[in-house]
Design a protein around this motif. Structure first.
Motif, PDB file in Angstrom:
ATOM      1  N   ALA A  85     139.671 -17.664  74.374  1.00 55.60           N
ATOM      2  CA  ALA A  85     140.758 -17.659  73.382  1.00 55.60           C
ATOM      3  C   ALA A  85     141.830 -18.678  73.753  1.00 55.60           C
ATOM      4  N   PHE A  86     142.070 -18.827  75.066  1.00 60.32           N
ATOM      5  CA  PHE A  86     143.033 -19.839  75.540  1.00 60.32           C
ATOM      6  C   PHE A  86     142.585 -21.225  75.097  1.00 60.32           C
ATOM      7  N   LEU A  87     141.301 -21.548  75.342  1.00 62.49           N
ATOM      8  CA  LEU A  87     140.774 -22.876  74.976  1.00 62.49           C
ATOM      9  C   LEU A  87     140.874 -23.086  73.467  1.00 62.49           C
ATOM     10  N   PHE A  88     140.535 -22.045  72.716  1.00 67.57           N
ATOM     11  CA  PHE A  88     140.538 -22.152  71.254  1.00 67.57           C
ATOM     12  C   PHE A  88     141.931 -22.493  70.721  1.00 67.57           C
ATOM     13  N   THR A  89     142.950 -21.768  71.191  1.00 65.74           N
ATOM     14  CA  THR A  89     144.303 -22.026  70.676  1.00 65.74           C
ATOM     15  C   THR A  89     144.891 -23.307  71.260  1.00 65.74           C
ATOM     16  N   ALA A  90     144.459 -23.668  72.499  1.00 65.65           N
ATOM     17  CA  ALA A  90     144.978 -24.907  73.100  1.00 65.65           C
ATOM     18  C   ALA A  90     144.505 -26.131  72.313  1.00 65.65           C
ATOM     19  N   LEU A  91     143.308 -26.049  71.741  1.00 68.48           N
ATOM     20  CA  LEU A  91     142.746 -27.196  71.026  1.00 68.48           C
ATOM     21  C   LEU A  91     143.255 -27.307  69.595  1.00 68.48           C
ATOM     22  N   ARG A  92     143.912 -26.266  69.135  1.00 71.61           N
ATOM     23  CA  ARG A  92     144.405 -26.306  67.757  1.00 71.61           C
ATOM     24  C   ARG A  92     145.870 -26.742  67.738  1.00 71.61           C
ATOM     25  N   PRO A  93     146.259 -27.515  66.721  1.00 68.70           N
ATOM     26  CA  PRO A  93     147.679 -27.897  66.641  1.00 68.70           C
ATOM     27  C   PRO A  93     148.550 -26.647  66.545  1.00 68.70           C
ATOM     28  N   ALA A  94     149.608 -26.620  67.367  1.00 72.81           N
ATOM     29  CA  ALA A  94     150.484 -25.445  67.360  1.00 72.81           C
ATOM     30  C   ALA A  94     151.214 -25.363  66.025  1.00 72.81           C
ATOM     31  N   ALA A 135     142.576 -44.652  71.425  1.00 70.84           N
ATOM     32  CA  ALA A 135     143.672 -43.693  71.207  1.00 70.84           C
ATOM     33  C   ALA A 135     144.935 -44.420  70.752  1.00 70.84           C
ATOM     34  N   LEU A 136     145.206 -45.590  71.377  1.00 73.91           N
ATOM     35  CA  LEU A 136     146.399 -46.351  70.996  1.00 73.91           C
ATOM     36  C   LEU A 136     146.302 -46.859  69.557  1.00 73.91           C
ATOM     37  N   GLU A 137     145.091 -47.280  69.160  1.00 71.41           N
ATOM     38  CA  GLU A 137     144.902 -47.754  67.774  1.00 71.41           C
ATOM     39  C   GLU A 137     145.231 -46.643  66.782  1.00 71.41           C
ATOM     40  N   GLU A 138     144.730 -45.462  67.115  1.00 71.10           N
ATOM     41  CA  GLU A 138     144.970 -44.313  66.222  1.00 71.10           C
ATOM     42  C   GLU A 138     146.462 -43.981  66.162  1.00 71.10           C
ATOM     43  N   GLU A 139     147.084 -43.971  67.344  1.00 70.88           N
ATOM     44  CA  GLU A 139     148.503 -43.611  67.427  1.00 70.88           C
ATOM     45  C   GLU A 139     149.369 -44.669  66.711  1.00 70.88           C
ATOM     46  N   GLY A 154     143.374 -27.164  77.957  1.00 68.03           N
ATOM     47  CA  GLY A 154     142.452 -26.133  77.470  1.00 68.03           C
ATOM     48  C   GLY A 154     141.339 -25.875  78.460  1.00 68.03           C
ATOM     49  N   ILE A 155     140.737 -26.947  78.979  1.00 72.72           N
ATOM     50  CA  ILE A 155     139.622 -26.773  79.920  1.00 72.72           C
ATOM     51  C   ILE A 155     140.129 -26.227  81.252  1.00 72.72           C
ATOM     52  N   ALA A 156     141.301 -26.718  81.691  1.00 73.61           N
ATOM     53  CA  ALA A 156     141.870 -26.188  82.949  1.00 73.61           C
ATOM     54  C   ALA A 156     142.168 -24.698  82.801  1.00 73.61           C
ATOM     55  N   GLY A 157     142.730 -24.312  81.650  1.00 78.84           N
ATOM     56  CA  GLY A 157     143.031 -22.896  81.409  1.00 78.84           C
ATOM     57  C   GLY A 157     141.767 -22.062  81.371  1.00 78.84           C
ATOM     58  N   LEU A 158     140.718 -22.622  80.756  1.00 81.77           N
ATOM     59  CA  LEU A 158     139.442 -21.909  80.697  1.00 81.77           C
ATOM     60  C   LEU A 158     138.895 -21.681  82.106  1.00 81.77           C
ATOM     61  N   ALA A 159     138.973 -22.729  82.947  1.00 78.18           N
ATOM     62  CA  ALA A 159     138.425 -22.629  84.307  1.00 78.18           C
ATOM     63  C   ALA A 159     139.248 -21.667  85.161  1.00 78.18           C
ATOM     64  N   ARG A 172     156.284 -32.333  80.577  1.00 79.22           N
ATOM     65  CA  ARG A 172     156.398 -32.637  82.006  1.00 79.22           C
ATOM     66  C   ARG A 172     155.765 -33.978  82.347  1.00 79.22           C
ATOM     67  N   LEU A 173     154.619 -34.261  81.698  1.00 74.76           N
ATOM     68  CA  LEU A 173     153.902 -35.488  82.019  1.00 74.76           C
ATOM     69  C   LEU A 173     154.423 -36.682  81.243  1.00 74.76           C
ATOM     70  N   GLY A 174     155.266 -36.417  80.248  1.00 75.12           N
ATOM     71  CA  GLY A 174     155.767 -37.491  79.407  1.00 75.12           C
ATOM     72  C   GLY A 174     154.679 -38.063  78.515  1.00 75.12           C
ATOM     73  N   ARG A 175     153.744 -37.211  78.093  1.00 72.46           N
ATOM     74  CA  ARG A 175     152.656 -37.655  77.225  1.00 72.46           C
ATOM     75  C   ARG A 175     152.678 -36.867  75.930  1.00 72.46           C
ATOM     76  N   SER A 176     151.817 -37.305  74.977  1.00 71.10           N
ATOM     77  CA  SER A 176     151.761 -36.592  73.710  1.00 71.10           C
ATOM     78  C   SER A 176     150.968 -35.299  73.892  1.00 71.10           C
ATOM     79  N   VAL A 177     151.301 -34.288  73.056  1.00 72.11           N
ATOM     80  CA  VAL A 177     150.603 -33.005  73.136  1.00 72.11           C
ATOM     81  C   VAL A 177     149.118 -33.222  72.863  1.00 72.11           C
ATOM     82  N   ARG A 178     148.823 -34.103  71.913  1.00 74.60           N
ATOM     83  CA  ARG A 178     147.436 -34.359  71.552  1.00 74.60           C
ATOM     84  C   ARG A 178     146.658 -34.877  72.765  1.00 74.60           C
ATOM     85  N   GLY A 179     147.342 -35.673  73.611  1.00 64.46           N
ATOM     86  CA  GLY A 179     146.669 -36.274  74.749  1.00 64.46           C
ATOM     87  C   GLY A 179     146.328 -35.282  75.849  1.00 64.46           C
TER      88      GLY A 179
END
Lengths: 388, 117
Positions: free
Chosen positions: A193-202, B93-97, A160-165, A147-154
């Motif tokens: 558990a939400f935070l834990f799985t959100a921080l791990r690569p799917a 982050a950009l450097e890493e990417e 994760g923190i929003a889900g935790l809160a 939705r945001l047009g960003r990378s999952v890593r970003g």
């Protein structure tokens, strides 16, 4: 330009200074003034396109807010939909199991009640909640990132923190249920558990075991059998009342019961729990022909709730009542009290007591069937902060 | 002189990375940023103003850069850009990417499948 009027002046001034620097640079490189200025202007490219790009760049916050709003809406929608799916599946499994359970109970003549209640059932609820939160944490970052047009890593940490809160707020202050120690300790782990799985690569979808139609049917049957077995494991037998004897020694004068009932002609009609959890209505009816004498002898009617404990076949009454509700005596009375709801349910017995003018307490009648106090109901915050 | 379309597209994707990289060392205004990028790349990258200024303004809006008008010794006043802590984090982050991306491109380009006998 797609810019606010106030922005246009600043942008033009910046581009003008750039043009003069660029023209100066080309002149130093050996070009004539006219040619240098032409090269500098050409470097800006299409002015209309530049205006549009600058407008988009400067109003990116609005676009970002819109995207964040969309992402939040998407996350809420996905959360609600997945919760509904889990709820429907759980309901379907329980209904299937209930049919099997009921059939077995009727065929065998067993007498059981309260299935899917108690510690085992609550442990199952906690397990389901943990699975749901973990699933959400696994799936949501990718949806929000799209939705945001960003990378999952970003977005993983933010989601994760929003889900935790949000999850913690829901679990602690909104979710209301019959809470015991298992739910009180287990449910707060869900947002974690939400935070834990959100921080791990799917993991890749392909890493999930693939099942055939026959395998899925077998899995469904296994779940139904397991749920039915859980029903039997958590059910209580109903034959409790048939073999216990109550020791009312600590209450007072149990021997007074029969003569009093015979002489006064009064009886106690134990009403149903009504008006919400823990509220018991009691109707005391007297058909005595000598109501005046009845009133003259007794000054007070009390309803008392005593803690009891079972030892072998005997029910021992505790040293003092948990609750006492007193009213002036009358030939016909309707009274009620709130049963206690401690954190841990305890067995209690309700008794009716008449107090004579000389202060003697006379046991009128006991409800006759010890029962557990109503389960503690409310939110986790109340359970931890206010429950006894 | 026409530009190579592939290079133009790559420049668009890399512009924020290049801008943050040159601003890591200190404040600069728009023209200086363009010159620095061109010089450091030995002329390989010559950012057009059409992509440089939208990138600067976008980074400023996102909080990665701070801008301030300042009068020069001679000529018009200029808008100076300075990288912020958020910009430094974005640069990391950009450097890493970028490292992961270029490494993957190299791996794909360098791989040779054995030709069927």
């Amino acid at each position: 330009m797609d810019l606010q009027p106030a922005e246009v002046g600043e942008v033009l001034e910046e581009l003008n200074s750039h043009l003069s620097d660029a023209a100066a640079g080309w002149r130093e490189a050996g070009l004539d003034m006219d040619v240098a200025e032409q090269r500098a202007i050409r470097g800006l490219g299409d002015p209309a396109e530049l205006g549009r790009e600058l407008g988009r760049a400067r109003h990116r916050r609005k676009q970002l807010l819109a995207a964040v709003g969309g992402a939040v809406f998407s996350a809420l929608g996905f959360g609600a939909a997945s919760f509904a799916v889990v709820g429907l599946l759980a309901t379907a499994v329980v209904l299937c199991s209930l049919s099997v359970f009921t059939a077995i109970v009727q065929l065998t003549g067993m007498s059981v009640s309260g299935w899917f209640t108690g510690p085992a059932a609550n442990a199952g609820t906690v397990a389901l909640a943990l699975l749901w939160f973990a699933w959400m944490g696994w799936a949501l970052p990718a949806r929000v990132a799209r939705r945001l047009g960003r990378s999952v890593r970003g977005v993983r940490l933010v989601v994760g923190i929003a889900g935790l809160a949000v999850g913690s707020a829901l679990v602690w202050t909104v979710f209301s249920a019959d809470i015991d120690w298992i739910l009180a300790l287990g449910l707060p782990l869900g947002p974690a558990a939400f935070l834990f799985t959100a921080l791990r690569p799917a993991p890749s979808v392909r890493s999930f075991p693939q099942t055939t139609a026959r395998g899925r049917l077998a899995l469904l049957l296994a779940v139904v059998v397991a749920t039915t077995a859980a029903g039997f494991a958590t059910a209580r037998a109903n034959d409790y009342a048939s073999w216990w004897e109550m020791n009312l020694a600590s209450i007072g004068s149990p021997s007074d019961t029969e003569p009093l009932l015979a002489s006064s002609g009064s009886s106690v009609d134990w009403g149903e729990v009504q008006g919400g959890p823990g509220r018991l209505a009691v109707y005391v009816l007297s058909d005595s022909t000598d109501a005046a004498a009845f009133e003259q002898r007794f000054s007070e009617f009390r309803l008392e709730v005593w803690p009891v404990a079972t030892e072998g076949h005997e029910v021992q009454v505790g040293p003092a009542p948990l609750v006492v509700a007193a009213t002036p005596v009358a030939p016909e009375m309707v009274t009620s009290l709130d049963l206690p709801t401690p954190r841990n349910a305890i067995l209690v017995e309700t008794v009716a007591v008449l107090v004579a003018k000389d202060g003697t307490r006379v046991l009128l009648e006991a409800a006759g069937e010890p029962e557990l106090t109503p389960p503690w109901r409310g939110t986790l915050v109340d359970w931890w902060l206010t429950a006894r | 002189m026409g530009r190579d379309p592939l290079r133009t597209e790559l420049m668009k994707g890399a512009m924020a990375y290049l801008v943050l990289s040159v601003l890591r060392e200190g404040e600069l205004y728009g023209y200086q940023i363009a010159v620095k990028i061109r010089e450091r790349s030995d002329g390989a990258f010559a950012p057009s103003e059409g992509s440089l200024y939208p990138t600067l303004h976008r980074l400023e809006t996102e909080g990665g850069l701070e801008a301030a008008w300042r009068a020069g010794d001679r000529g018009p006043r200029r808008r100076w850009y300075r990288i912020t802590p958020a910009g430094l984090a974005k640069l990391a982050a950009l450097e890493e990417e970028w490292a992961a991306f270029s490494s993957a491109v190299h791996r794909v380009a360098a791989r040779r499948e054995p030709s069927p006998a």
